[in-house]
Design an enzyme around this catalytic site. Structure first.
Site, PDB file in Angstrom:
ATOM      1  N   LYS A 102       0.914  -1.064   0.078  1.00 32.02           N
ATOM      2  CA  LYS A 102      -0.193   0.011  -0.166  1.00 32.02           C
ATOM      3  C   LYS A 102       1.078   1.107   0.144  1.00 32.02           C
ATOM      4  CE  LYS A 102      -1.527   2.982   2.514  1.00 32.02           C
ATOM      5  NZ  LYS A 102      -1.528   4.176   1.636  1.00 32.02           N
ATOM      6  N   GLU A 146       8.513  16.818  15.891  1.00 34.56           N
ATOM      7  CA  GLU A 146       9.144  16.479  14.567  1.00 34.56           C
ATOM      8  C   GLU A 146       8.389  17.466  13.542  1.00 34.56           C
ATOM      9  OE1 GLU A 146       8.511  12.745  11.791  1.00 34.56           O
ATOM     10  OE2 GLU A 146      10.494  13.096  11.384  1.00 34.56           O
TER      11      GLU A 146
HETATM   12  P1  NAP Z   1       2.541   8.809   7.418  1.00 34.19           P
HETATM   13  O1  NAP Z   1       1.707   9.897   7.119  1.00 34.19           O
HETATM   14  O2  NAP Z   1       2.764   8.243   8.719  1.00 34.19           O
HETATM   15  O3  NAP Z   1       2.303   7.770   6.266  1.00 34.19           O
HETATM   16  C1  NAP Z   1       3.138   6.718   6.188  1.00 34.19           C
HETATM   17  C2  NAP Z   1       2.190   5.523   5.537  1.00 34.19           C
HETATM   18  O4  NAP Z   1       1.253   5.378   6.388  1.00 34.19           O
HETATM   19  C3  NAP Z   1       1.462   5.955   4.179  1.00 34.19           C
HETATM   20  O5  NAP Z   1       1.418   4.976   3.309  1.00 34.19           O
HETATM   21  C4  NAP Z   1       0.077   6.238   4.575  1.00 34.19           C
HETATM   22  O6  NAP Z   1      -0.926   6.285   3.859  1.00 34.19           O
HETATM   23  C5  NAP Z   1       0.062   5.319   5.548  1.00 34.19           C
HETATM   24  N1  NAP Z   1      -1.212   5.202   6.396  1.00 34.19           N
HETATM   25  C6  NAP Z   1      -1.825   6.235   7.134  1.00 34.19           C
HETATM   26  N2  NAP Z   1      -2.713   5.868   7.952  1.00 34.19           N
HETATM   27  C7  NAP Z   1      -2.842   4.735   8.231  1.00 34.19           C
HETATM   28  C8  NAP Z   1      -3.448   3.611   9.084  1.00 34.19           C
HETATM   29  N3  NAP Z   1      -4.253   4.299   9.726  1.00 34.19           N
HETATM   30  N4  NAP Z   1      -3.062   2.412   8.699  1.00 34.19           N
HETATM   31  C9  NAP Z   1      -2.259   1.994   7.922  1.00 34.19           C
HETATM   32  N5  NAP Z   1      -1.449   3.035   7.179  1.00 34.19           N
HETATM   33  C10 NAP Z   1      -1.602   4.266   7.173  1.00 34.19           C
HETATM   34  O7  NAP Z   1       4.135   9.333   7.014  1.00 34.19           O
HETATM   35  P2  NAP Z   1       4.401  10.127   5.680  1.00 34.19           P
HETATM   36  O8  NAP Z   1       3.945  11.707   5.864  1.00 34.19           O
HETATM   37  O9  NAP Z   1       4.305   9.522   4.685  1.00 34.19           O
HETATM   38  O10 NAP Z   1       6.101  10.076   5.957  1.00 34.19           O
HETATM   39  C11 NAP Z   1       6.811  10.884   6.880  1.00 34.19           C
HETATM   40  C12 NAP Z   1       7.084  10.191   8.010  1.00 34.19           C
HETATM   41  O11 NAP Z   1       7.908   9.039   7.861  1.00 34.19           O
HETATM   42  C13 NAP Z   1       7.875  11.382   8.951  1.00 34.19           C
HETATM   43  O12 NAP Z   1       7.644  11.085  10.370  1.00 34.19           O
HETATM   44  C14 NAP Z   1       9.403  10.692   8.704  1.00 34.19           C
HETATM   45  O13 NAP Z   1      10.367  11.045   9.844  1.00 34.19           O
HETATM   46  C15 NAP Z   1       9.091   9.112   8.727  1.00 34.19           C
HETATM   47  N6  NAP Z   1      10.143   8.436   7.958  1.00 34.19           N
HETATM   48  C16 NAP Z   1      10.967   7.534   8.622  1.00 34.19           C
HETATM   49  C17 NAP Z   1      12.051   6.733   8.495  1.00 34.19           C
HETATM   50  C18 NAP Z   1      12.711   6.070   8.961  1.00 34.19           C
HETATM   51  O14 NAP Z   1      13.410   5.080   8.290  1.00 34.19           O
HETATM   52  N7  NAP Z   1      12.729   6.151  10.277  1.00 34.19           N
HETATM   53  C19 NAP Z   1      12.081   6.977   6.773  1.00 34.19           C
HETATM   54  C20 NAP Z   1      11.393   7.932   6.170  1.00 34.19           C
HETATM   55  C21 NAP Z   1      10.469   8.586   6.613  1.00 34.19           C
HETATM   56  P3  NAP Z   1      -1.358   7.355   3.192  1.00 34.19           P
HETATM   57  O15 NAP Z   1      -0.644   8.070   2.623  1.00 34.19           O
HETATM   58  O16 NAP Z   1      -2.662   7.097   2.302  1.00 34.19           O
HETATM   59  O17 NAP Z   1      -2.145   8.418   4.368  1.00 34.19           O
END
Ligand code: NAP
Length: 515
Positions: A205, A416
Site C-alpha cells: 500500500k 518533528e
Molecule cells: P505517514 O503519514 O505516517 O504515512 C506513512 C504511510 O502510512 C503512508 O503510506 C500512509 O498512507 C500510511 N497510513 C496512514 N494512516 C494509516 C493507517 N491508519 N493504517 C495504515 N497505514 C496508514 O508518514 P509520511 O508523511 O508518509 O512520511 C513522513 C514520516 O515518515 C516522517 O515522520 C518521517 O520521519 C518518517 N520516515 C521515517 C523513516 C525511517 O526510516 N525511520 C524514513 C522515512 C520517513 P496515506 O499516504 O494514504 O495516508
C-alpha cells in the site's frame, strides 16, 4: 559468478551526456502527465472508479497522474490472493528469487533518468536527491538479493555425535508493506523486495502522495519476473484501508515506515489477536526523528556549518534523518550560527525540476500549512534568525528558517516538523549538550562535530540514536555501509540495508535428525 555488492554510483550532472539525459527525461515525463494507473491484484489491472490524484507540489495545478484507489473489498481480495501466490513463491529457490531482484535493478538502471524525473515532479525532489533515491532503490535490490543467497546457505551449528542438525530460514507468509512518500522509490523498494526475496508475498500500500512512482515500481517488478500475486499493488488511503489490512487475521507481518503517530496506531492494532488468527503478528515500524547535531568547542566550524546546512535543508528538511536541532557549546554558539546563517541565505528555493534549485517545495498543502504553523510557534519560542515564511512561487515553497535561543523543551525542539526549520540551542558543556540531545522521545540520527577524542568516545556510548555520525552530515545513509533504523519512538531499530534485516522477515526452523 555474482560480484560483491557495491553501492550504485551517483550521477554527475556536470557531464553533458547525463545533463541532456535528465533534461530529456523531464520533458518525456511531463508529456505523460495526467495518465491513469491501475491497482494490480493477482497480476491483473483493476480499477475502482475512485482515484488518488497526484499533483506536482512545485505547480499544484498540474496533475502528474492518477492512480486507482482501493476499497475495503479490494484489500480483502489482495490478502487472499497473496496467500495463493505465496504457496508457489515460497518454494522457488532463493537464488531464483534473488535473480528477479537483480533483473529489476538492471531495469531501474536503464530507466534511471525517467524514474528520477518522475520524482522531481511527483514529490519535489531536486535532480541530485531524485538520482540518489533511484540509486538507493537499486542498492536495496542488489543488497537484499545477495543477502538472501547468503541466508539460504547452510549455517554452522554445534556438532553433536549421531545427530544431524540444520537451521533453515523460512518465509513468514503474507505481509503488508506501508511505506512513506519521502523516499518514494528507495524505501518502498527496500521494504517490498526484502519481504519478497525472503519468500513472502505482500500487499503493497504505497503512500498517497507518491502513487505514480509506486505504480512504475510495480510494473518493473512484473517485468523482472515476480509472479502474479506475490506483490499485490494496492494504492489507497491509509485512513480508509490501513486498518482493514493491519487487523486482517490472515496477515502475518506488517512493515511500516512513516510518522510516529501512525506507527504507534499500527503497532497497537497489530498486537490485538483477531478471531481465527494463528500467530502473533510481527511489526517492523520505522518512524520519525528530532535529530540533533552537537557542535563542540574545538570543532572545525566551516566543516560543521556545511554539514548542518546540508542535513537540515536537503529536500526541504523532509527526511527522517534531517537535522532539526543544532546544540552548540557556548563558546562556539555565535560563530557557528553566523556561518550556518550565511550558507543558508545562499540556498535557492525553486521548482524542483529546475537544476538551480537547492531544494524545492514541501510535498503538499497539508505539509505546507503544518510547517508554516510551526514557524509561527517558533516565533514565540525562539528568536528568528533567517527565513520565517513562504518563499516565492505558486508551489508549496518555504524559506529555509532558523530560530536561535530555543529552550530544549520548546515544541520546535521536541516535535518533528518535517520541513526546512532549524532550531539552535545552547549548552554550557559537552555533558549538557548530550543531555539535551537525548531529551526527546526520538532516537533516530545524531551527529557530533568535535576534535576531542574523549568527547567522541563519550558520545559513542551515550548518544541515544540508531545512527550516529561524527564530523560529517547526518543524512544520506548508504545501503550496506550504514544499516538504518532508530531507537525509542523512532522505531524498532530494524536496520534497513544491513545484514540482520532479512532475519526480521523470516522464521528460523531447526531440524534435528538422529542417525
Ligand atoms: P505517514 O503519514 O505516517 O504515512 C506513512 C504511510 O502510512 C503512508 O503510506 C500512509 O498512507 C500510511 N497510513 C496512514 N494512516 C494509516 C493507517 N491508519 N493504517 C495504515 N497505514 C496508514 O508518514 P509520511 O508523511 O508518509 O512520511 C513522513 C514520516 O515518515 C516522517 O515522520 C518521517 O520521519 C518518517 N520516515 C521515517 C523513516 C525511517 O526510516 N525511520 C524514513 C522515512 C520517513 P496515506 O499516504 O494514504 O495516508
Amino acid at each position: 559468478m555474482l560480484v560483491d555488492f557495491r553501492n550504485e554510483p551517483l550521477t554527475n550532472f556536470q557531464d553533458p551526456t547525463f545533463h541532456r539525459a535528465m533534461k530529456e527525461a523531464l520533458e518525456d515525463v511531463r508529456r505523460g502527465f495526467g495518465r491513469e494507473y491501475p491497482m494490480r491484484i493477482d497480476g491483473r489491472d483493476r480499477f475502482s472508479g475512485h482515484w488518488i490524484r497526484s499533483a506536482d507540489p512545485s505547480r499544484p495545478k498540474e496533475l502528474v497522474g492518477q492512480v486507482a484507489a482501493a476499497t475495503r473489498e479490494d484489500a480483502m481480495d489482495a490478502v487472499e490472493g497473496a496467500w495463493s501466490a505465496f504457496e508457489g513463491w515460497a518454494r522457488v529457490p532463493a537464488e531464483a528469487r534473488a535473480r528477479c531482484l537483480f533483473k529489476a535493478a538492471a531495469i531501474m538502471r536503464r530507466r534511471k533518468f525517467h524514474l528520477a524525473a518522475l520524482m522531481c515532479f511527483e514529490v519535489g525532489k531536486t535532480w541530485s536527491e531524485a538520482d540518489a533515491d533511484v540509486a538507493e532503490a537499486i542498492d536495496f535490490l542488489e543488497f537484499y538479493g545477495r543477502e538472501m543467497i547468503r541466508l539460504a546457505r547452510s549455517h554452522p551449528l554445534t556438532r553433536i555425535q549421531g545427530e544431524d542438525n540444520e537451521v533453515i530460514y523460512e518465509p513468514l507468509g503474507v505481509g503488508v508493506v506501508i511505506p512513506p512518500w519521502n523516499f518514494p522509490l528507495a524505501i518502498l523498494t527496500g521494504m517490498t523486495v526484502s519481504s519478497v526475496v525472503a519468500g513472502n508475498a505482500v500487499v503493497l500500500k504505497p503512500a498517497s502522495a507518491s502513487p505514480v512512482i509506486a505504480a512504475e515500481f510495480a510494473k518493473i517488478m512484473d517485468e523482472a519476473g515476480i509472479p502474479p500475486g506475490v506483490i499485490q499493488f494496492l494504492p489507497g488511503s491509509g485512513g480508509e484501508i490501513g486498518d482493514v489490512l493491519v487487523s486482517h487475521p490472515q496477515v502475518r507481518f506488517v512493515t511500516f515506515t512513516g510518522s510516529r503517530d501512525v506507527g504507534v496506531h499500527i503497532y497497537e492494532l497489530a498486537a490485538k489477536v483477531q478471531p481465527g488468527q494463528k500467530w502473533l503478528k510481527r511489526v517492523i515500524a520505522e518512524m520519525g526523528g528530532k535529530d540533533a547535531i552537537i557542535v563542540d568547542s574545538d570543532a572545525d566550524l566551516d566543516d560543521a556549518a556545511a554539514g548542518i546546512v546540508t542535513s537540515a535543508f536537503g529536500f526541504a528538511g523532509q527526511k527522517c534523518s534531517a537535522c532539526s536541532r543544532v546544540i552548540a557549546l557556548e563558546d562556539v554558539y555565535e560563530p557557528i550560527l553566523e556561518r550556518v546563517k550565511a550558507l543558508t541565505e545562499r540556498l535557492k528555493v525553486a521548482p524542483a525540476d529546475l537544476e538551480e534549485a537547492s531544494y524545492g517545495p514541501v510535498v503538499d498543502r497539508a505539509a505546507y500549512e503544518k510547517v508554516l504553523q510551526y514557524i509561527e510557534i517558533g516565533q514565540t519560542e525562539g528568536q528568528l534568525v533567517t527565513g520565517g515564511g513562504p518563499a516565492e512561487g505558486d508551489g508549496y515553497f518555504i524559506k529555509p528558517t532558523i530560530f536561535r535561543d530555543v529552550p530544549p523543551d520548546a515544541r520546535i525542539a521536541q516535535e518533528e516538523i518535517f520541513g526546512p526549520v532549524l532550531a539552535f540551542l545552547k549548552a554550557k558543556d559537552f555533558d549538557e549538550a548530550l543531555r539535551i540531545a537525548n531529551g526527546t522521545q526520538y532516537g533516530l540520527t545524531g551527529g557530533v562535530y568535535s576534535r576531542n577524542r574523549a568527547h567522541l568516545e563519550q558520545a559513542r556510548r551515550a548518544f541515544e540514536v540508531g545512527n550516529l555520525y561524527f564530523n560529517r552530515k547526518i543524512t544520506g545513509a548508504l545501503v550496506g555501509a550504514h544499516p538504518f533504523g532508530g531507537f525509542h519512538m523512532s522505531g524498532t531499530d530494524s536496520k534497513a540495508g544491513g545484514q540482520d534485516y532479512l532475519l526480521l522477515l523470516t522464521q528460523a526452523k531447526v531440524v534435528s535428525e538422529r542417525f
